[in-house]
Design a protein around this motif. Sequence first.
Motif, PDB file in Angstrom:
ATOM      1  N   ASN A   1     -92.113  98.765  17.352  1.00 30.86           N
ATOM      2  CA  ASN A   1     -90.889  98.273  16.422  1.00 30.86           C
ATOM      3  C   ASN A   1     -89.957  99.086  17.444  1.00 30.86           C
ATOM      4  O   ASN A   1     -88.780  98.544  17.845  1.00 30.86           O
ATOM      5  CB  ASN A   1     -90.723  99.019  15.220  1.00 30.86           C
ATOM      6  N   ALA A   2     -90.074 100.557  17.874  1.00 30.98           N
ATOM      7  CA  ALA A   2     -89.110 101.019  18.895  1.00 30.98           C
ATOM      8  C   ALA A   2     -88.900 100.312  20.333  1.00 30.98           C
ATOM      9  O   ALA A   2     -87.971 100.002  20.747  1.00 30.98           O
ATOM     10  CB  ALA A   2     -89.738 102.388  19.195  1.00 30.98           C
ATOM     11  N   ALA A   3     -90.040  99.952  20.551  1.00 27.16           N
ATOM     12  CA  ALA A   3     -89.959  99.057  21.921  1.00 27.16           C
ATOM     13  C   ALA A   3     -89.307  97.645  21.870  1.00 27.16           C
ATOM     14  O   ALA A   3     -88.637  97.279  22.552  1.00 27.16           O
ATOM     15  CB  ALA A   3     -91.568  98.918  22.360  1.00 27.16           C
ATOM     16  N   VAL A   4     -89.608  96.772  20.834  1.00 24.47           N
ATOM     17  CA  VAL A   4     -88.829  95.643  20.555  1.00 24.47           C
ATOM     18  C   VAL A   4     -87.541  95.775  20.250  1.00 24.47           C
ATOM     19  O   VAL A   4     -86.603  94.834  20.816  1.00 24.47           O
ATOM     20  CB  VAL A   4     -89.563  94.812  19.265  1.00 24.47           C
ATOM     21  N   THR A   5     -86.909  96.901  19.551  1.00 27.12           N
ATOM     22  CA  THR A   5     -85.648  97.068  19.325  1.00 27.12           C
ATOM     23  C   THR A   5     -85.076  97.554  20.617  1.00 27.12           C
ATOM     24  O   THR A   5     -83.752  97.050  20.729  1.00 27.12           O
ATOM     25  CB  THR A   5     -85.615  98.134  18.276  1.00 27.12           C
ATOM     26  N   SER A   6     -85.416  98.220  21.340  1.00 27.77           N
ATOM     27  CA  SER A   6     -84.733  98.869  22.546  1.00 27.77           C
ATOM     28  C   SER A   6     -84.747  97.913  23.766  1.00 27.77           C
ATOM     29  O   SER A   6     -84.163  97.971  24.529  1.00 27.77           O
ATOM     30  CB  SER A   6     -85.370 100.139  22.841  1.00 27.77           C
ATOM     31  N   ALA A   7     -85.648  96.944  23.921  1.00 30.52           N
ATOM     32  CA  ALA A   7     -85.970  96.265  25.150  1.00 30.52           C
ATOM     33  C   ALA A   7     -84.699  95.368  25.501  1.00 30.52           C
ATOM     34  O   ALA A   7     -84.506  95.559  26.451  1.00 30.52           O
ATOM     35  CB  ALA A   7     -87.054  95.113  24.726  1.00 30.52           C
ATOM     36  N   PRO A   8     -84.012  94.929  24.533  1.00 28.94           N
ATOM     37  CA  PRO A   8     -82.767  94.165  24.867  1.00 28.94           C
ATOM     38  C   PRO A   8     -81.587  95.064  25.695  1.00 28.94           C
ATOM     39  O   PRO A   8     -81.046  94.498  26.628  1.00 28.94           O
ATOM     40  CB  PRO A   8     -82.212  93.410  23.398  1.00 28.94           C
TER      41      PRO A   8
ATOM     42  N   SER B   1     -98.603  96.513  26.130  1.00 31.13           N
ATOM     43  CA  SER B   1     -99.131  97.056  25.041  1.00 31.13           C
ATOM     44  C   SER B   1     -99.033  98.578  24.740  1.00 31.13           C
ATOM     45  O   SER B   1     -99.333  99.324  25.712  1.00 31.13           O
ATOM     46  CB  SER B   1    -100.814  96.758  24.906  1.00 31.13           C
ATOM     47  N   PHE B   2     -98.476  98.843  23.890  1.00 24.61           N
ATOM     48  CA  PHE B   2     -97.951 100.272  23.508  1.00 24.61           C
ATOM     49  C   PHE B   2     -99.112 101.180  22.785  1.00 24.61           C
ATOM     50  O   PHE B   2     -99.481 100.679  21.592  1.00 24.61           O
ATOM     51  CB  PHE B   2     -96.750 100.320  22.727  1.00 24.61           C
ATOM     52  N   ALA B   3     -99.558 102.117  23.310  1.00 20.19           N
ATOM     53  CA  ALA B   3    -100.092 103.104  22.587  1.00 20.19           C
ATOM     54  C   ALA B   3     -99.136 104.022  21.755  1.00 20.19           C
ATOM     55  O   ALA B   3     -97.974 103.938  22.189  1.00 20.19           O
ATOM     56  CB  ALA B   3    -100.950 103.959  23.436  1.00 20.19           C
ATOM     57  N   GLU B   4     -99.404 104.510  20.632  1.00 24.10           N
ATOM     58  CA  GLU B   4     -98.583 105.474  19.767  1.00 24.10           C
ATOM     59  C   GLU B   4     -98.930 107.058  19.694  1.00 24.10           C
ATOM     60  O   GLU B   4    -100.246 107.193  19.400  1.00 24.10           O
ATOM     61  CB  GLU B   4     -98.577 104.923  18.323  1.00 24.10           C
ATOM     62  N   HIS B   5     -98.054 107.868  20.177  1.00 25.89           N
ATOM     63  CA  HIS B   5     -98.483 109.169  19.936  1.00 25.89           C
ATOM     64  C   HIS B   5     -97.375 109.714  18.981  1.00 25.89           C
ATOM     65  O   HIS B   5     -96.215 109.767  19.400  1.00 25.89           O
ATOM     66  CB  HIS B   5     -98.441 109.914  21.369  1.00 25.89           C
TER      67      HIS B   5
END
Length: 175
Positions: free
Chosen positions: A124-131, A75-79
Amino acid sequence: MKILTFAASSSSKSINKTLATYAASLVKSADVEVLDINDYEMPLFSEDKEAILGQPKEAKAFYQKITQADALIISFAEHNGSYTAAYKNLFDWTSRINQKLFQNKPMVLLATSPGPGGAATVLNAAVTSAPYFNGDVKASLSIPSFYDNFDVAKNTFSSQELLTILTEAVSSLSK
């Protein structure tokens, strides 16, 4: 199934840690390990530091935790619209051990914030970069206005709709 879960936050009061831990508890047959990324604190990554330090034991230990897991819930916090510095640093060091650091593990990626955005930008950044890092994202979910949708005192969702969506998301780990 062994699930490794953590918040991509160094806050001792992290609502993302609350969310990640709660989400993992919904997988009834799982053995859950909750990590605190503060246990893997290292100097800020740079190639110069890497040349001096090599691969820090904290990065190796974190990578080993991922290796031992069958699935991940993060779970990602956003800064300022991005990853927290603490998570990004841990990620940078660990990806130098193996760029494919997620090791094709099934993942559920979450994010929340006190506001209506629900940390959707970082999610969105995490989902896009994970692959690119060999992450198999099975589901993702942003929870807006955390304190309006989650009863911290009762440790449960006050929104039945969000609870249903989260339950479906985490159930995708065992499919």
